[in-house]
Design a protein around this motif. Sequence first.
Motif, PDB file in Angstrom:
ATOM      1  N   CYS A  61      36.150  20.030 -11.636  1.00  0.00           N
ATOM      2  CA  CYS A  61      36.807  20.464 -10.406  1.00  0.00           C
ATOM      3  C   CYS A  61      35.793  20.985  -9.399  1.00  0.00           C
ATOM      4  CB  CYS A  61      37.844  21.539 -10.720  1.00  0.00           C
ATOM      5  SG  CYS A  61      37.137  23.027 -11.484  1.00  0.00           S
ATOM      6  N   MET A  62      36.258  21.179  -8.169  1.00  0.00           N
ATOM      7  CA  MET A  62      35.374  21.630  -7.100  1.00  0.00           C
ATOM      8  C   MET A  62      34.832  23.025  -7.352  1.00  0.00           C
ATOM      9  SD  MET A  62      34.585  19.466  -4.780  1.00  0.00           S
ATOM     10  CE  MET A  62      33.837  20.745  -3.774  1.00  0.00           C
ATOM     11  N   ASP A  63      35.611  23.899  -7.991  1.00  0.00           N
ATOM     12  CA  ASP A  63      35.120  25.257  -8.246  1.00  0.00           C
ATOM     13  C   ASP A  63      33.874  25.234  -9.125  1.00  0.00           C
ATOM     14  OD1 ASP A  63      37.058  26.384  -6.701  1.00  0.00           O
ATOM     15  OD2 ASP A  63      38.295  27.122  -8.350  1.00  0.00           O
ATOM     16  N   GLU A  64      33.856  24.356 -10.128  1.00  0.00           N
ATOM     17  CA  GLU A  64      32.673  24.246 -10.985  1.00  0.00           C
ATOM     18  C   GLU A  64      31.471  23.743 -10.191  1.00  0.00           C
ATOM     19  OE1 GLU A  64      34.559  23.267 -15.383  1.00  0.00           O
ATOM     20  OE2 GLU A  64      34.410  21.638 -13.916  1.00  0.00           O
ATOM     21  N   ASN A  85      42.709  18.122  -1.700  1.00  0.00           N
ATOM     22  CA  ASN A  85      43.214  18.353  -0.356  1.00  0.00           C
ATOM     23  C   ASN A  85      42.061  18.246   0.642  1.00  0.00           C
ATOM     24  OD1 ASN A  85      41.839  20.918  -0.546  1.00  0.00           O
ATOM     25  ND2 ASN A  85      43.621  21.668  -1.693  1.00  0.00           N
ATOM     26  N   GLU A  86      42.403  18.411   1.912  1.00  0.00           N
ATOM     27  CA  GLU A  86      41.410  18.280   2.972  1.00  0.00           C
ATOM     28  C   GLU A  86      40.319  19.339   2.858  1.00  0.00           C
ATOM     29  OE1 GLU A  86      41.600  19.001   7.698  1.00  0.00           O
ATOM     30  OE2 GLU A  86      42.925  17.374   6.974  1.00  0.00           O
ATOM     31  N   ARG A  87      40.715  20.563   2.474  1.00  0.00           N
ATOM     32  CA  ARG A  87      39.730  21.639   2.345  1.00  0.00           C
ATOM     33  C   ARG A  87      38.661  21.282   1.316  1.00  0.00           C
ATOM     34  NH1 ARG A  87      38.611  25.313  -1.214  1.00  0.00           N
ATOM     35  NH2 ARG A  87      40.485  24.866  -2.448  1.00  0.00           N
ATOM     36  N   GLU A  88      39.081  20.773   0.150  1.00  0.00           N
ATOM     37  CA  GLU A  88      38.103  20.413  -0.878  1.00  0.00           C
ATOM     38  C   GLU A  88      37.257  19.226  -0.440  1.00  0.00           C
ATOM     39  OE1 GLU A  88      40.043  22.077  -5.019  1.00  0.00           O
ATOM     40  OE2 GLU A  88      39.843  19.904  -4.736  1.00  0.00           O
ATOM     41  N   LEU A  89      37.839  18.297   0.289  1.00  0.00           N
ATOM     42  CA  LEU A  89      37.068  17.159   0.776  1.00  0.00           C
ATOM     43  C   LEU A  89      35.974  17.618   1.734  1.00  0.00           C
ATOM     44  CD1 LEU A  89      36.498  14.175   1.147  1.00  0.00           C
ATOM     45  CD2 LEU A  89      38.435  14.054   2.734  1.00  0.00           C
ATOM     46  N   ALA A  98      29.327  14.621  -4.794  1.00  0.00           N
ATOM     47  CA  ALA A  98      30.043  13.354  -4.931  1.00  0.00           C
ATOM     48  C   ALA A  98      31.409  13.593  -5.563  1.00  0.00           C
ATOM     49  CB  ALA A  98      29.232  12.375  -5.774  1.00  0.00           C
ATOM     50  N   VAL A  99      32.361  12.756  -5.190  1.00  0.00           N
ATOM     51  CA  VAL A  99      33.725  12.907  -5.691  1.00  0.00           C
ATOM     52  C   VAL A  99      34.233  11.581  -6.235  1.00  0.00           C
ATOM     53  CG1 VAL A  99      34.341  14.838  -4.183  1.00  0.00           C
ATOM     54  CG2 VAL A  99      34.671  12.477  -3.376  1.00  0.00           C
ATOM     55  N   VAL A 100      35.118  11.673  -7.220  1.00  0.00           N
ATOM     56  CA  VAL A 100      35.827  10.505  -7.710  1.00  0.00           C
ATOM     57  C   VAL A 100      37.106  10.352  -6.903  1.00  0.00           C
ATOM     58  CG1 VAL A 100      37.073   9.503  -9.670  1.00  0.00           C
ATOM     59  CG2 VAL A 100      34.868  10.648 -10.031  1.00  0.00           C
ATOM     60  N   ALA A 101      37.348   9.162  -6.389  1.00  0.00           N
ATOM     61  CA  ALA A 101      38.622   8.839  -5.743  1.00  0.00           C
ATOM     62  C   ALA A 101      39.416   7.943  -6.691  1.00  0.00           C
ATOM     63  CB  ALA A 101      38.396   8.142  -4.407  1.00  0.00           C
ATOM     64  N   HIS A 102      40.649   8.329  -6.950  1.00  0.00           N
ATOM     65  CA  HIS A 102      41.459   7.597  -7.928  1.00  0.00           C
ATOM     66  C   HIS A 102      42.882   7.381  -7.445  1.00  0.00           C
ATOM     67  CE1 HIS A 102      43.248  11.523  -8.817  1.00  0.00           C
ATOM     68  NE2 HIS A 102      42.010  12.008  -8.890  1.00  0.00           N
ATOM     69  N   ASP A 103      43.179   7.770  -6.176  1.00  0.00           N
ATOM     70  CA  ASP A 103      44.552   7.797  -5.714  1.00  0.00           C
ATOM     71  C   ASP A 103      44.607   7.416  -4.233  1.00  0.00           C
ATOM     72  OD1 ASP A 103      47.426   8.984  -6.266  1.00  0.00           O
ATOM     73  OD2 ASP A 103      46.772   9.820  -4.341  1.00  0.00           O
ATOM     74  N   GLU A 104      45.700   6.761  -3.839  1.00  0.00           N
ATOM     75  CA  GLU A 104      45.849   6.320  -2.451  1.00  0.00           C
ATOM     76  C   GLU A 104      45.843   7.498  -1.482  1.00  0.00           C
ATOM     77  OE1 GLU A 104      45.822   3.281  -1.373  1.00  0.00           O
ATOM     78  OE2 GLU A 104      46.057   2.145  -3.239  1.00  0.00           O
ATOM     79  N   THR A 105      46.383   8.631  -1.889  1.00  0.00           N
ATOM     80  CA  THR A 105      46.377   9.810  -1.020  1.00  0.00           C
ATOM     81  C   THR A 105      44.958  10.220  -0.683  1.00  0.00           C
ATOM     82  OG1 THR A 105      48.445  10.574  -2.007  1.00  0.00           O
ATOM     83  CG2 THR A 105      47.151  12.204  -0.801  1.00  0.00           C
ATOM     84  N   GLN A 106      44.076  10.138  -1.657  1.00  0.00           N
ATOM     85  CA  GLN A 106      42.677  10.477  -1.408  1.00  0.00           C
ATOM     86  C   GLN A 106      42.049   9.506  -0.407  1.00  0.00           C
ATOM     87  OE1 GLN A 106      41.561  10.373  -5.575  1.00  0.00           O
ATOM     88  NE2 GLN A 106      41.124  12.575  -5.540  1.00  0.00           N
ATOM     89  N   ARG A 108      43.548   7.983   2.026  1.00  0.00           N
ATOM     90  CA  ARG A 108      44.038   8.322   3.360  1.00  0.00           C
ATOM     91  C   ARG A 108      43.296   9.541   3.916  1.00  0.00           C
ATOM     92  NH1 ARG A 108      48.982   6.686   0.992  1.00  0.00           N
ATOM     93  NH2 ARG A 108      49.598   8.835   0.496  1.00  0.00           N
ATOM     94  N   LEU A 109      43.041  10.525   3.061  1.00  0.00           N
ATOM     95  CA  LEU A 109      42.272  11.685   3.521  1.00  0.00           C
ATOM     96  C   LEU A 109      40.849  11.298   3.902  1.00  0.00           C
ATOM     97  CD1 LEU A 109      43.416  14.479   1.020  1.00  0.00           C
ATOM     98  CD2 LEU A 109      43.769  14.435   3.500  1.00  0.00           C
ATOM     99  N   LEU A 110      40.251  10.382   3.158  1.00  0.00           N
ATOM    100  CA  LEU A 110      38.901   9.923   3.483  1.00  0.00           C
ATOM    101  C   LEU A 110      38.880   9.230   4.846  1.00  0.00           C
ATOM    102  CD1 LEU A 110      37.744   8.547   0.013  1.00  0.00           C
ATOM    103  CD2 LEU A 110      36.688  10.444   1.263  1.00  0.00           C
ATOM    104  N   GLU A 111      39.954   8.556   5.200  1.00  0.00           N
ATOM    105  CA  GLU A 111      40.017   7.850   6.479  1.00  0.00           C
ATOM    106  C   GLU A 111      40.230   8.794   7.653  1.00  0.00           C
ATOM    107  OE1 GLU A 111      42.212   4.175   6.963  1.00  0.00           O
ATOM    108  OE2 GLU A 111      42.467   4.027   4.794  1.00  0.00           O
ATOM    109  N   THR A 112      40.942   9.900   7.417  1.00  0.00           N
ATOM    110  CA  THR A 112      41.413  10.715   8.546  1.00  0.00           C
ATOM    111  C   THR A 112      40.718  12.063   8.697  1.00  0.00           C
ATOM    112  OG1 THR A 112      43.182  11.655   7.167  1.00  0.00           O
ATOM    113  CG2 THR A 112      43.691   9.650   8.418  1.00  0.00           C
ATOM    114  N   THR A 113      39.917  12.493   7.712  1.00  0.00           N
ATOM    115  CA  THR A 113      39.326  13.833   7.747  1.00  0.00           C
ATOM    116  C   THR A 113      37.908  13.797   8.301  1.00  0.00           C
ATOM    117  OG1 THR A 113      40.622  14.449   5.781  1.00  0.00           O
ATOM    118  CG2 THR A 113      38.787  15.893   6.402  1.00  0.00           C
ATOM    119  N   PRO A 114      37.655  14.469   9.436  1.00  0.00           N
ATOM    120  CA  PRO A 114      36.267  14.552   9.933  1.00  0.00           C
ATOM    121  C   PRO A 114      35.405  15.359   8.965  1.00  0.00           C
ATOM    122  CG  PRO A 114      37.867  15.215  11.613  1.00  0.00           C
ATOM    123  CD  PRO A 114      38.611  15.157  10.317  1.00  0.00           C
TER     124      PRO A 114
END
Length: 360
Positions: A61-64, A85-89, A98-106, A108-114
């Motif tokens: 997780c991001m905390d680690e 969520n957007e904050r963690e991104l 680096a992050v693992v993306a495994h879901d369509e929601t992720q 969409r966040l990658l496309e829309t989050t500056p």
Amino acid sequence: MKRAAWAHLRLSALEHNLRRVREMAPGRQVMAVIKAEAYGHGLMRVADVLAPMADGFAVSCMDEADALRGAGFRLPLLVMQGFKNERELRQAAHQEIAVVAHDETQLRLLETTPLSNSLKVWLKLDTGMGRLGFPTQRAAAVYGGLQRCAQVMQPPVWMTHLACADEPERPENTAQLERFEAATEGLPGLRSLANSAAILSLPRSHGDWVRPGIMLYGASPLADRDPARHGLERVMHLQAPLVAIQDRAMGDTVGYGATFQCTRPTRVGVVAIGYADGYPRHVPNGTPVMVRGRRAPLIGRVSMDMITVDLTDHPQAAVGDPVTLWGEGLPVDEIAAAAETISYDLLCAVADRVQVTSQS
């Protein structure tokens, strides 16, 4: 508050086991998995030892990951559950995690989050684990979507997770490898499939990045439960003191539920460790411990703070003697088998109240 029980860690075994990873998967990059407090061995302690040797660290997780960055570790980090969520991104991009993306929601966040920095992404495909990951038939479409994310570094790393690698003869392993290879054929990017079990037994899975976890700590990821067979050295040696010895008559019972009855005059030792310290509650009568270099059987139920052992055949045993629960001469895999679980479970369950010592 710390208890009388202690876990002694031999840190040189961590280094040895990582070298074994490189011997078994030559030429591959090593993403050392140190999630869950490094499988109960201490996140920062293990990171300090392995940082000069590993190519990166994988956490859950991001905390680690944030804790590692805060402690000054600059080598590549990978968050295997990705961002929620957007904050963690934003946090991942800011700290170059680096992050693992495994879901369509992720996606969409990658496309829309500056983002403040470009972000490295690993794309996870579900080839048969049935847990996280994009369907394999969506691989090309997912890659196309990722290319539209201007702030994502290209190309990604493609990854999957093997469900049955601990039993290498299972046909599911071949099926997963074939699905992954077919889904990613022709798509740019590095590949990562192999966990500890696959590193040891499925060379076809080694890809570009391997992700060793339990083998770094000297326990076996395979069903044969024999780490020495693979040249691995145990890291944790769990001990507790013998705090009392009592003589019981034939017919006497020991412990909660009177589950053990003495079939002879019995010398009963009481050891200061229990399930609140992480020793498994459901191990049966006969589970071994080590006293003065010899095995003795557990008798009676494991209590919160104590276990009882049969010392009848150990006349030299004395109050104050250290008793080994697992470690030198008594693999944690053997105790896990007695408890009908796996070594991961036992190592991760060692409680904070257990004292920890270490040596290089």
